[in-house]
Design an enzyme around this catalytic site. Structure first.
Site, PDB file in Angstrom:
ATOM      1  N   THR A  57      12.038 -25.851  11.084  1.00 51.40           N
ATOM      2  CA  THR A  57      11.787 -27.098  10.355  1.00 51.40           C
ATOM      3  C   THR A  57      10.931 -26.875   9.118  1.00 51.40           C
ATOM      4  O   THR A  57      11.072 -27.584   8.125  1.00 51.40           O
ATOM      5  CB  THR A  57      11.111 -28.111  11.310  1.00 51.40           C
ATOM      6  OG1 THR A  57      12.027 -28.375  12.362  1.00 51.40           O
ATOM      7  CG2 THR A  57      10.755 -29.404  10.635  1.00 51.40           C
ATOM      8  N   SER A 111      15.162 -22.376  15.521  1.00 48.90           N
ATOM      9  CA  SER A 111      14.703 -21.368  16.481  1.00 48.90           C
ATOM     10  C   SER A 111      15.467 -21.388  17.801  1.00 48.90           C
ATOM     11  O   SER A 111      15.442 -20.402  18.532  1.00 48.90           O
ATOM     12  CB  SER A 111      13.201 -21.487  16.720  1.00 48.90           C
ATOM     13  OG  SER A 111      12.876 -22.654  17.404  1.00 48.90           O
ATOM     14  N   THR A 159       9.660 -24.432  15.618  1.00 47.84           N
ATOM     15  CA  THR A 159       8.663 -24.633  16.676  1.00 47.84           C
ATOM     16  C   THR A 159       9.268 -24.671  18.083  1.00 47.84           C
ATOM     17  O   THR A 159       8.551 -24.468  19.060  1.00 47.84           O
ATOM     18  CB  THR A 159       7.874 -25.948  16.445  1.00 47.84           C
ATOM     19  OG1 THR A 159       8.787 -27.040  16.473  1.00 47.84           O
ATOM     20  CG2 THR A 159       7.109 -25.916  15.144  1.00 47.84           C
ATOM     21  N   ASP A 160      10.590 -24.929  18.178  1.00 42.00           N
ATOM     22  CA  ASP A 160      11.173 -25.128  19.514  1.00 42.00           C
ATOM     23  C   ASP A 160      11.008 -23.912  20.428  1.00 42.00           C
ATOM     24  O   ASP A 160      10.748 -24.056  21.618  1.00 42.00           O
ATOM     25  CB  ASP A 160      12.663 -25.475  19.406  1.00 42.00           C
ATOM     26  CG  ASP A 160      12.882 -26.894  18.879  1.00 42.00           C
ATOM     27  OD1 ASP A 160      11.901 -27.652  18.786  1.00 42.00           O
ATOM     28  OD2 ASP A 160      14.036 -27.227  18.554  1.00 42.00           O
TER      29      ASP A 160
END
Ligand code: ASP
Length: 331
Positions: free
Chosen positions: A17, A63, A96-97
């Site tokens: 993101t 990710s 971030t996932d």
């Protein structure tokens, strides 16, 4: 222009993101990765006063699309950069996932104690109050400071410094998404100053037995979620597909539902090692008297996604259950 008074930082881009944009400033969910790492840097000209930066795009994806071979490629790149005596630290931009998985992988496989900082953002670059620019600024600041060395891989978001071993994404959408429930953050960056409060005790970087130099693939490890009325069929499928290990996201303190025990016995017959982790998200899974009977490994305080990372690396070194348990106890 190179400034000899500033640290030399390598900025590695992987997507996420932080590198994404949407059609309007108020769209926070439907976005896609559109920016290269060099544009992320250009968007924050203030970073030029912190460090001499060299950028490299390692890959550019969200990710959840990261594979084991991408992890190996990233670890090789980080190790190569840090082996250069002119490089003081590395910053990796990342979605971030699954950031915690990459951070923990690097925490176990980077063979240097120079700072490695992973940074992401919860809002795309096009959003009102996008968090990426300040996170990136803080990450470069952190990576250039000697206080950032020797704590393993660090995670920088929302002004807080997390340790890769402990940190986990705990909110799907909020800017303050990363938590280390039991251990807390290890520091903060605020107003251009780095504050480190504590250092993680588990083994990391140069202290681990893991070295992925020249490694082309990792053993296949699945995660299977446990729940009421669970069946054994997912274990059968995993064994049949050639998994070498299974991490069980078990209930509570690693408690296993009745059919799952059948799955574990099948796995043991097929020489597939199973780790008991927990779906709870905090606390440790205590070793239990039945672990050695069932051939199980307890995950300590590693959540299932991090237990998968450690089990893959462990299986690359050995198939010995006790040796692997010792990795889980010490890493
Ligand atoms: N979907 C994004 C990712 O690449 C989420 C994020 O980066 O915040 O993980």
């Amino acid at each position: 222009m190179h400034n000899p008074d500033l640290p030399n930082i390598v900025l590695l881009g992987t997507g996420g993101t932080i590198a994404a944009t949407a059609d309007s400033a108020t769209i926070l969910a439907d976005y896609s990765v559109t920016q290269g790492v060099d544009s992320l840097l250009t968007a924050v000209p203030e970073i030029a006063s912190l460090a001499n930066i060299r950028c490299r795009q390692v890959f550019n994806v969200e990710s959840h699309a990261i594979t084991n071979s991408m992890l190996l490629k990233l670890a090789a790149r980080v190790n190569k950069e840090l082996a250069d005596s002119a490089v003081d630290g590395v910053v990796v931009t990342h979605g971030t996932d699954t950031l915690e998985e990459t951070a923990y992988f690097l925490n176990l496989t980077v063979k240097s104690s120079k700072p490695v900082v992973i940074v992401g953002a919860m809002r795309p670059g096009s959003a009102l109050s996008a968090d990426g620019p300040l996170n990136l600024y803080n990450a470069v600041l952190l990576a250039g400071r000697p206080q950032a060395a020797g704590h393993g891989v660090l995670v920088m978001l929302n002004d807080k410094v997390g340790a890769a071993r402990f940190i986990s994404k705990a909110s799907t959408s909020q800017v303050d998404a990363f938590r280390s429930y039991d251990q807390g953050h290890i520091g903060q960056v605020h107003n251009g100053r780095v504050h480190i409060f504590q250092t993680p005790a588990p083994l990391h970087t140069t202290g681990t037995d893991f070295n992925v130099a020249g490694v082309k693939s990792l053993p296949w490890v699945d995660i299977i979620y446990d729940h009421q009325n669970a069946g054994a069929h997912l274990y059968e499928a995993s064994i049949h597909a050639g998994a070498r290990g299974i991490v069980i996201a078990a209930t509570g303190n690693g408690s296993l539902s009745p059919q799952v025990r059948k799955g574990i016995k099948m796995a043991a017959r097929g020489k597939v090692l199973c780790v008991r982790s927990s779906r709870v998200g905090s606390g440790v899974v205590s070793s239990s008297a039945s672990d050695s009977k069932l051939g199980l490994i307890s995950s300590n305080s590693l959540n299932p996604q991090k237990a998968r990372i450690l089990l893959m690396l462990a299986l690359g070194n050995t198939s010995d259950r006790e040796k692997i348990q010792s990795y889980f106890d010490r890493c």
